[in-house]
Design a protein around this motif. Structure first.
Motif, PDB file in Angstrom:
ATOM      1  N   TYR B  49      41.063  33.959  36.465  1.00  0.00           N
ATOM      2  CA  TYR B  49      42.126  35.034  36.081  1.00  0.00           C
ATOM      3  C   TYR B  49      42.999  35.077  37.304  1.00  0.00           C
ATOM      4  N   PRO B  50      44.005  34.324  37.065  1.00  0.00           N
ATOM      5  CA  PRO B  50      44.827  34.163  38.329  1.00  0.00           C
ATOM      6  C   PRO B  50      45.447  35.721  39.061  1.00  0.00           C
ATOM      7  N   GLY B  51      45.176  36.105  40.033  1.00  0.00           N
ATOM      8  CA  GLY B  51      45.637  37.402  40.645  1.00  0.00           C
ATOM      9  C   GLY B  51      44.423  37.935  41.009  1.00  0.00           C
ATOM     10  N   MET B  52      43.656  38.477  40.008  1.00  0.00           N
ATOM     11  CA  MET B  52      42.482  39.265  39.911  1.00  0.00           C
ATOM     12  C   MET B  52      41.482  38.338  40.932  1.00  0.00           C
TER      13      MET B  52
END
Lengths: 83, 146, 146, 83
Positions: B49-52
């Motif tokens: 989950y990119p970012g998270m």
């Protein structure tokens, strides 16, 4: 609200996310899942087994009782399996 | 000093340990996770989950740094497809004291497995199957609480 | 697979971890001890008991391999003179399971400090002083007994 | 028997070892240290503080009560400080 799906949930939904406006009756993550599961047979199946679902609101892990109101991004995914 | 990276490329353990040694500490511990060929597995694929992902890895590093007084903390986690024998994840911790470095390293890999949004799919030839979360991983992750 | 080396030269952590990864395991842990510049220390010098040193390192590797079911275990310990920031010792353990690799790594470095015949002298400029054994090291070494 | 000294003991003795034949009355490591300490003022000083001495017989760590008879190499040194 922006919904995002990952892994098995993404595959079950056939999509990595969708825009969705919850009605005012939807207060918590649990409410949101109940409401979503009623939107289509595909939603119903993807969200059938609650024990296999985890959630993040604005990229923070939350539980069923977390309030969804005010969140921008709501992620639904299976238990994580990294490492 | 916290460094977190989610990347497709393999990592360089020598460069990463050297970077933390440069802080002039006494002890550096590392953990490397490698794709295992159990039960006919030929490769794995990792989704995230990119970012998270980056935020959650930063969070557990910050917790470890505070709890064990680390001078440095690095997590590199690969995503995409990896064959049996390839490295998946590297954790590096640095501290004046050896027990702190080793314990923090164990904490980080345990917590990563329960807190960071990665999902693993195993390949047996062309057949893909999502990996189920292990109860033992959840218990191990929680064992650091309180 | 046990590998023990007592040497003057620095070691190559990437090569050593790769050698143990090649066994096809899931987890590799390492510990690196580095010369600390506490209290004005500028360098250290390590003396050892040739023959007995290698035998005692082999012994603790064999114990760890048996107790944690390791697939590989490496200890490289430098001797001679080393400056602040230089690596002194490298321990590498490999196992199918992460907890085993990390625990065995902690065991090996703790036991090495009480069982292997090395003696450390600290230099502050030209002034040399033998290092006293720490009670905490003795207790930590014994904590793995029974 | 071949005696070998390391670190502070080596420095105190000014030598890394010596050949020594113990009398028949010397049975254990403790006996050997008592007997050695009586050989010269230098030996007496080097072996004065027993709490700071450790021993190996034929390259195996032993305690004061270990029998020395039959051993080839007897090492005397301070507590170890590697790692």
């Amino acid at each position: 609200m922006k919904l995002v799906y990952f892994a098995r949930v993404r595959e079950a939904m056939g999509s990595d996310g969708e825009e969705m406006e919850f009605p005012a009756s939807v207060l918590t993550v649990g409410d949101a899942i109940d409401w979503l599961a009623a939107q289509s047979p595909r939603h119903a199946e993807a969200f059938a087994d609650r024990s296999k679902l985890r959630f993040a609101l604005d990229q923070r892990m939350v539980k069923f009782d977390a309030p969804v109101t005010g969140a921008t991004e709501f992620a639904i995914f299976p238990p994580v399996t990294g490492g | 000093m916290i460094r977190v990276s989610v990347q497709r490329e393999a990592f360089d353990i020598a460069a990463e340990t050297l970077a933390l040694e440069a802080a002039g500490v006494g002890a550096v511990a590392t953990f490397t996770g490698i794709v295992r060929g159990d039960d006919g597995v030929t490769a794995i694929e990792l989704e995230h989950y990119p970012g998270m992902t980056e935020a959650s890895l930063n969070d557990i590093c910050a917790i470890a740094q505070e709890r064990w007084g680390l001078t440095g903390c690095t997590i590199i986690h690969r995503v995409g497809r990896m064959k049996v024998g390839e490295p998946i994840v590297l954790v590096v911790t640095a501290s004046p004291h050896r027990a702190a470095a080793l314990e923090a390293c164990a904490f980080l890999i345990d917590r990563l497995k329960t807190d960071a949004p990665f999902w693993k799919r195993e390949y047996r030839g062309d057949v893909a199957q999502w990996v189920e979360q292990k109860t033992s991983d959840v218990e191990r992750g929680q064992s650091w609480d309180g």
